[in-house]
Structures are given as structure tokens and as C-alpha cells.
Design a protein around this motif. Structure first.
Motif, PDB file in Angstrom:
ATOM      1  N   ASP A 102       0.750  -1.379   0.068  1.00 54.61           N
ATOM      2  CA  ASP A 102       0.226  -0.069  -0.117  1.00 54.61           C
ATOM      3  C   ASP A 102       0.800   1.267  -0.026  1.00 54.61           C
ATOM      4  OD1 ASP A 102      -2.756  -1.314   0.234  1.00 54.61           O
ATOM      5  OD2 ASP A 102      -1.917  -2.075   2.066  1.00 54.61           O
ATOM      6  N   GLY A 103       2.002   1.306   0.669  1.00 51.50           N
ATOM      7  CA  GLY A 103       2.796   2.212   0.640  1.00 51.50           C
ATOM      8  C   GLY A 103       4.596   2.052   0.687  1.00 51.50           C
ATOM      9  N   VAL A 104       5.221   3.108   0.758  1.00 55.46           N
ATOM     10  CA  VAL A 104       6.362   2.665   0.729  1.00 55.46           C
ATOM     11  C   VAL A 104       7.146   3.883   1.721  1.00 55.46           C
ATOM     12  CG1 VAL A 104       7.174   3.556  -1.582  1.00 55.46           C
ATOM     13  CG2 VAL A 104       8.778   2.378  -0.179  1.00 55.46           C
ATOM     14  N   ILE A 105       8.087   3.456   2.841  1.00 54.45           N
ATOM     15  CA  ILE A 105       8.812   4.455   3.553  1.00 54.45           C
ATOM     16  C   ILE A 105      10.284   3.694   3.392  1.00 54.45           C
ATOM     17  CG2 ILE A 105       8.269   3.200   5.933  1.00 54.45           C
ATOM     18  CD1 ILE A 105       8.530   6.554   6.490  1.00 54.45           C
ATOM     19  N   ALA A 106      11.307   4.541   2.910  1.00 54.51           N
ATOM     20  CA  ALA A 106      12.366   4.070   2.477  1.00 54.51           C
ATOM     21  C   ALA A 106      13.654   4.977   2.119  1.00 54.51           C
ATOM     22  CB  ALA A 106      12.382   2.876   1.469  1.00 54.51           C
ATOM     23  N   GLY A 107      13.455   6.097   3.043  1.00 58.44           N
ATOM     24  CA  GLY A 107      14.373   7.056   2.659  1.00 58.44           C
ATOM     25  C   GLY A 107      14.294   7.500   1.059  1.00 58.44           C
ATOM     26  N   MET A 108      13.033   7.323   0.965  1.00 58.01           N
ATOM     27  CA  MET A 108      12.741   7.800  -0.785  1.00 58.01           C
ATOM     28  C   MET A 108      12.635   8.937  -1.163  1.00 58.01           C
ATOM     29  SD  MET A 108       9.455   6.078  -2.692  1.00 58.01           S
ATOM     30  CE  MET A 108       9.235   6.301  -4.456  1.00 58.01           C
ATOM     31  N   SER A 109      13.757   9.572  -1.991  1.00 55.43           N
ATOM     32  CA  SER A 109      13.535  11.072  -2.241  1.00 55.43           C
ATOM     33  C   SER A 109      12.340  11.294  -3.165  1.00 55.43           C
ATOM     34  CB  SER A 109      14.850  11.164  -3.141  1.00 55.43           C
ATOM     35  OG  SER A 109      15.866  10.618  -2.456  1.00 55.43           O
ATOM     36  N   ILE A 110      11.896  12.430  -3.018  1.00 59.19           N
ATOM     37  CA  ILE A 110      10.681  13.107  -3.778  1.00 59.19           C
ATOM     38  C   ILE A 110      11.358  13.669  -4.789  1.00 59.19           C
ATOM     39  CG2 ILE A 110       8.744  14.680  -3.423  1.00 59.19           C
ATOM     40  CD1 ILE A 110       8.897  14.714  -0.421  1.00 59.19           C
ATOM     41  N   THR A 111      10.913  13.085  -6.079  1.00 60.61           N
ATOM     42  CA  THR A 111      11.479  13.682  -7.356  1.00 60.61           C
ATOM     43  C   THR A 111      10.365  13.735  -8.335  1.00 60.61           C
ATOM     44  OG1 THR A 111      11.914  11.515  -8.483  1.00 60.61           O
ATOM     45  CG2 THR A 111      13.633  12.367  -7.135  1.00 60.61           C
ATOM     46  N   ASP A 112      10.705  14.799  -9.321  1.00 64.12           N
ATOM     47  CA  ASP A 112       9.206  15.044 -10.323  1.00 64.12           C
ATOM     48  C   ASP A 112       9.145  13.789 -11.103  1.00 64.12           C
ATOM     49  OD1 ASP A 112       9.199  17.515  -9.421  1.00 64.12           O
ATOM     50  OD2 ASP A 112      10.394  18.316 -10.901  1.00 64.12           O
ATOM     51  N   GLU A 113      10.244  13.311 -11.419  1.00 67.21           N
ATOM     52  CA  GLU A 113       9.936  11.793 -11.952  1.00 67.21           C
ATOM     53  C   GLU A 113       9.247  11.161 -11.331  1.00 67.21           C
ATOM     54  OE1 GLU A 113      11.399  12.182 -15.294  1.00 67.21           O
ATOM     55  OE2 GLU A 113      10.724  10.141 -15.685  1.00 67.21           O
ATOM     56  N   ARG A 114       9.313  10.675 -10.356  1.00 68.64           N
ATOM     57  CA  ARG A 114       8.814   9.802  -9.353  1.00 68.64           C
ATOM     58  C   ARG A 114       7.164  10.206  -9.302  1.00 68.64           C
ATOM     59  NH1 ARG A 114      13.507   8.321  -4.875  1.00 68.64           N
ATOM     60  NH2 ARG A 114      14.592   6.940  -6.325  1.00 68.64           N
ATOM     61  N   LYS A 115       7.005  11.483  -9.233  1.00 66.82           N
ATOM     62  CA  LYS A 115       5.831  12.160  -8.971  1.00 66.82           C
ATOM     63  C   LYS A 115       4.763  11.821 -10.158  1.00 66.82           C
ATOM     64  CE  LYS A 115       6.626  16.258  -6.228  1.00 66.82           C
ATOM     65  NZ  LYS A 115       6.933  17.587  -6.172  1.00 66.82           N
TER      66      LYS A 115
END
Ligand code: GLN
Length: 267
Positions: A102-115
Motif C-alpha cells: 500500500d505504501g513505501v517508506i524507505a528514505g525515498m527521495s521526492i522527485t518530479d520523475e517519481r511524482k
């Protein structure tokens, strides 16, 4: 370089405290290998395997770290249940994309590509990316000419390494996890590795690895963006709302600061 040194020194000072606190912290969230979208009211949250101080298995095999404690505090604040699924970074992102988590928490950087394919929470931790070596003959990026360097699959630090590989004449070799990547550098197979600075700094300051940071992008770099919790785009809006509401509450009531300072003294 000055900033890097400071980070290492501060990290070293806090390492013992963090260690002692972590030993009695007792994060109780259970890790589970089961996956699948929220069933029976429980969300499945994917995470990385070895990304201290954000997530790592302690000596008794329990997962702990900033992400793990934040998730637990937010779930408690918002009254939801979850199962943690430590899959590794790239696999965690894929599991969310495939609706297997359902979700991921993994020191995941917020990027425009991923958005384009994920919805992100409010940012919860600032980060940058860096390059580290084991052998002091590699003192700067120019010294990596003709060498192999280790990168972690699907990460921002890999993206940074790829973007400068031609300029500095090195070749990137992909690894799935940070710990194996560090081992490859320590063993002398790779000349350097690319990693998030807080994670590399922590590994060095705790004495877990004998590497040295030789370069760090500055905070304005497109590769230095803060971490966020993510869900598959357009899915799990309720979970995202709860995460943001809980994050705000634990920031307001001091729990967020307590959690971060348990692992990182300078924050
Ligand atoms: N922050 C990096 C990214 O999102 C690396 C995360 C990780 O390796 N867990 O790409």
C-alpha cells in the motif's frame, strides 16, 4: 568537504548515544513477509533492508530506524495498523507500483520523475547524495577515471553517478542493497560507491564501514531532494491523508524530534 567532516564528527559523537538508545528503544512493529493491499484493515508498507539510520535489522532481527519509528508513531497517532515488508529499495517501489504494497517508506527521495507514478507525503527529512571510497588514492572524482564504481539500483545517487560517469570516465556497476555495495568497495572491487549522505555518514560514524566521503552534491542539486512516504499514484488516498496528519501531529508534539535525535544527534 568541511560540511562532510562536520557530519562525520557529529555522527561519531552521537553514534554511542544512538546505539544505547536503540538497544532499549524496542520498536515493536512486526516485520512480515506477507504482501498485498490493505486486508483486514492492515496496510502493507514496504521498506528497504539495510539503510541505517532509516531502516535496518537490529541484532535481534527487529527492524528499527527513523523511518520505522516514524511509521509506528504515525500509525499510533492515526489509529491504523500495518505490516512492514522489508523488500529492498527497488523492489519496494515496484511492489507499490504493482499494488502489492500500500505504501513505501524507505528514505525515498521526492522527485518530479517519481511524482508521475507515485503520490508523496509532505517531506520529512532533508538529504543529499555523495561519493565515498575506501582507498585514499581516490581523493577526488577525477581519480575515478577508468575505474568501476558501485551504485544502488533505482536510487537518486545512481542517477547522479550516471549523470557524471562520462565526464569523469568511470563505469557504474549496480547493486541491490547498500551493505553489499559498501562491501564491494571495501574489498577493492569497486573504486567508489554513490550513496545518500546521511546514510553513508552514519555507516562511517558508527564504524560499520571504513570508507571516506570524497564528494557531496550541494543541497540545491536536483539529486538532493528530501524524503517522503509514497503510495501508488491515485491509490490509497486515505492512507496518505493519515500519514500527513500523523506526521504533522508528531512534529507538533515533539515525537518527530525525539525519534530523529535517537539516531542522529545534530538534527
Ligand atoms: N534516497 C534515495 C532514493 O530515493 C535512496 C533510497 C534508498 O536507497 N533506500 O533514491
Amino acid at each position: 568537504m568541511k560540511k562532510v567532516m562536520k557530519l562525520i564528527v557529529v555522527g561519531a559523537l552521537c553514534a554511542m548515544t544512538a546505539f544505547v538508545l536503540a538497544a532499549c528503544g524496542g520498536s515493536s512493529s512486526s516485520d512480515s513477509s506477507s504482501s498485498g493491499a490493505a486486508s483486514g484493515g492492515k496496510y502493507t508498507i514496504a521498506t528497504d533492508t539495510a539503510f541505517a539510520p532509516f531502516e535496518y535489522a537490529n541484532s535481534s532481527g527487529q527492524y528499527e530506524g527513523i523511518d520505522i519509528d516514524l511509521l509506528e508513531a504515525i500509525a499510533k497517532d492515526q489509529g491504523f495498523e500495518y505490516e512492514l515488508n522489508p523488500l529492498g529499495f527497488d523492489a519496494a517501489l515496484q511492489a507499490v507500483q504493482a499494488d502489492q504494497a500500500d505504501g513505501v517508506i524507505a528514505g525515498m527521495s521526492i522527485t518530479d520523475e517519481r511524482k508521475k507514478v507515485f503520490d508523496f507525503s509532505d517531506a520529512y527529512y532533508d538529504s543529499t547524495v555523495c561519493c565515498a571510497v575506501a582507498d585514499s588514492k581516490y581523493a577526488k572524482l577525477e581519480d575515478l577515471k577508468g575505474e568501476k564504481v558501485a551504485v544502488k539500483k533505482g536510487t537518486q545517487s545512481e542517477a547522479w553517478a550516471n549523470s557524471i560517469a562520462d565526464e569523469y570516465g568511470f563505469t557504474c556497476v549496480e547493486f541491490d542493497t547498500s551493505d553489499i555495495m559498501y562491501q564491494d568497495v571495501s574489498a577493492g572491487n569497486s573504486a567508489a560507491c554513490f550513496e545518500d549522505t546521511p546514510v553513508m555518514g552514519y555507516a562511517i560514524s558508527t564504524g560499520n564501514v571504513k570508507l571516506q566521503i570524497i564528494e557531496e552534491v550541494d543541497s540545491s542539486s536536483e539529486y538532493a531532494t528530501p524524503y517522503g512516504f509514497a503510495v501508488n499514484k491515485g491509490k490509497n488516498a486515505e492512507l496518505m491523508e493519515k500519514f500527513n496528519a500523523g506526521l504533522k501531529n508528531i512534529k507538533d508534539n515533539g515525537t518527530y524530534d525525539e525519534i530523529v535525535s535517537k539516531y542522529v544527534k545534530s538534527k
